[in-house]
Design an enzyme around this catalytic site. Structure first.
Site, PDB file in Angstrom:
ATOM      1  N   PRO A  16       2.987  -2.464 -10.750  1.00 14.68           N
ATOM      2  CA  PRO A  16       4.418  -1.977 -11.699  1.00 14.68           C
ATOM      3  C   PRO A  16       5.479  -2.526 -10.793  1.00 14.68           C
ATOM      4  CG  PRO A  16       1.758  -0.624 -12.025  1.00 14.68           C
ATOM      5  CD  PRO A  16       1.603  -1.505 -11.022  1.00 14.68           C
ATOM      6  N   ASP A  74       4.526 -10.146   0.511  1.00 13.23           N
ATOM      7  CA  ASP A  74       3.538  -9.566   0.917  1.00 13.23           C
ATOM      8  C   ASP A  74       4.035  -8.569   2.264  1.00 13.23           C
ATOM      9  OD1 ASP A  74       0.552  -8.275   1.202  1.00 13.23           O
ATOM     10  OD2 ASP A  74       1.439  -9.372   3.558  1.00 13.23           O
TER      11      ASP A  74
HETATM   12  P1  IMP Z   1       1.270  -5.208  -0.258  1.00 16.74           P
HETATM   13  O1  IMP Z   1       2.930  -5.900   0.135  1.00 16.74           O
HETATM   14  O2  IMP Z   1       1.124  -5.436  -1.971  1.00 16.74           O
HETATM   15  O3  IMP Z   1      -0.089  -5.925   0.273  1.00 16.74           O
HETATM   16  O4  IMP Z   1       1.852  -3.657   0.713  1.00 16.74           O
HETATM   17  C1  IMP Z   1       2.116  -3.310   0.921  1.00 16.74           C
HETATM   18  C2  IMP Z   1       2.183  -1.981   2.083  1.00 16.74           C
HETATM   19  O5  IMP Z   1       3.286  -2.146   2.864  1.00 16.74           O
HETATM   20  C3  IMP Z   1       3.143  -0.963   0.967  1.00 16.74           C
HETATM   21  O6  IMP Z   1       1.966  -0.973   0.329  1.00 16.74           O
HETATM   22  C4  IMP Z   1       3.430   0.211   1.238  1.00 16.74           C
HETATM   23  O7  IMP Z   1       2.858   1.020   2.445  1.00 16.74           O
HETATM   24  C5  IMP Z   1       4.098  -0.432   2.572  1.00 16.74           C
HETATM   25  N1  IMP Z   1       5.467  -0.554   2.514  1.00 16.74           N
HETATM   26  C6  IMP Z   1       6.122  -2.264   1.729  1.00 16.74           C
HETATM   27  N2  IMP Z   1       7.358  -2.291   1.295  1.00 16.74           N
HETATM   28  C7  IMP Z   1       7.918  -0.829   1.988  1.00 16.74           C
HETATM   29  C8  IMP Z   1       9.096  -0.116   1.662  1.00 16.74           C
HETATM   30  O8  IMP Z   1       9.613  -1.110   1.225  1.00 16.74           O
HETATM   31  N3  IMP Z   1       9.257   0.704   2.113  1.00 16.74           N
HETATM   32  C9  IMP Z   1       7.965   1.714   2.685  1.00 16.74           C
HETATM   33  N4  IMP Z   1       6.597   0.930   2.439  1.00 16.74           N
HETATM   34  C10 IMP Z   1       7.019  -0.789   2.135  1.00 16.74           C
END
Ligand code: IMP
Length: 211
Positions: A16, A74
């Site tokens: 969300p 991603d």
């Molecule tokens: P996914 O893209 O849903 O596989 O997850 C990416 C993961 O990377 C997130 O759950 C965060 O832990 C981390 N992440 C990605 N972008 C950010 C950001 O802007 N700030 C902090 N953590 C991030």
């Protein structure tokens, strides 16, 4: 040839927070965004070995199922001294309870074990890969990053994930200490600082037209 997004777009996420952010980013372009969750679409396994392929897997699965252009992202954090970990496993390092204090403490413990105590040995970057897939297999893909250093202890309560330990280059506050507009905002309101904002600017250049 790049292809423009017109009218309707599926946002291939069940998160969300991401959905709200993406709808906000797309609003100025007059794109009607509908989420994969709203359409009852399943979530494919993220079996790629880099950010780009995982974004493509999600976008292609949604485009095929919904028969509409679909947008996926991603992202994650890449720590140089940890040979790029956690990288595409950034979300998984937080475990089933999604506790990012645990994930940040794990990074810090590994950095300490490697003697990575000075800023130059604590370099990291966030990566955002974005993909738009069409049902006829056309893909538009962009990727961007933001570089910085990791601080300890974590600072600030804004944002999410690894934000409180990430100090972007040229700034004295971590992402956890920044207002959302400062971290994610696009020009002219924001600086387009975050990896996602930078990737979105690239995508907008090739696929979107302001209305
Ligand atoms: P996914 O893209 O849903 O596989 O997850 C990416 C993961 O990377 C997130 O759950 C965060 O832990 C981390 N992440 C990605 N972008 C950010 C950001 O802007 N700030 C902090 N953590 C991030």
């Amino acid at each position: 040839m790049h292809r423009r997004i017109t009218d309707k777009l599926v946002i291939a996420t069940h998160n969300p927070g991401k959905l709200a952010e993406m709808k906000e980013l797309l609003a100025p372009y007059g794109i009607e965004a509908v989420s994969a969750g709203e359409l009852g679409l399943g979530e494919p396994d993220e079996t790629g070995n880099d950010f780009r392929s995982n974004a493509a897997i999600k976008a292609i699965a949604a485009a095929k199922a919904a028969k509409l252009p679909s947008f996926a992202d991603d992202s994650g954090i890449v720590v140089d001294a940890l040979d790029g970990a956690p990288g595409i496993f950034s979300a998984r390092w937080a475990g089933p309870t999604k506790d990012f204090n645990v994930a940040m403490a794990r990074i810090e413990r590994l950095l300490q074990e490697r003697g990575s105590t000075t800023p130059d040995r604590r370099r990291a970057h966030f990566v955002s890969a974005l993909c738009v897939a069409w049902p006829d297999d056309h893909l538009e893909e962009v990727q961007a990053r933001v570089d910085g250093t990791l601080v300890w202890p974590p600072r600030g309560t804004a944002g999410f994930g690894y934000d409180p330990m990430f100090l972007p280059d040229g700034h004295s506050r971590t992402f956890g200490e920044m207002e959302s507009i400062e971290k994610h905002g696009l020009p002219p309101l924001g600086l387009g600082l975050s990896h996602r904002a930078r990737a979105f600017v690239k995508l907008a250049e090739i696929c979107l037209e302001p209305r």
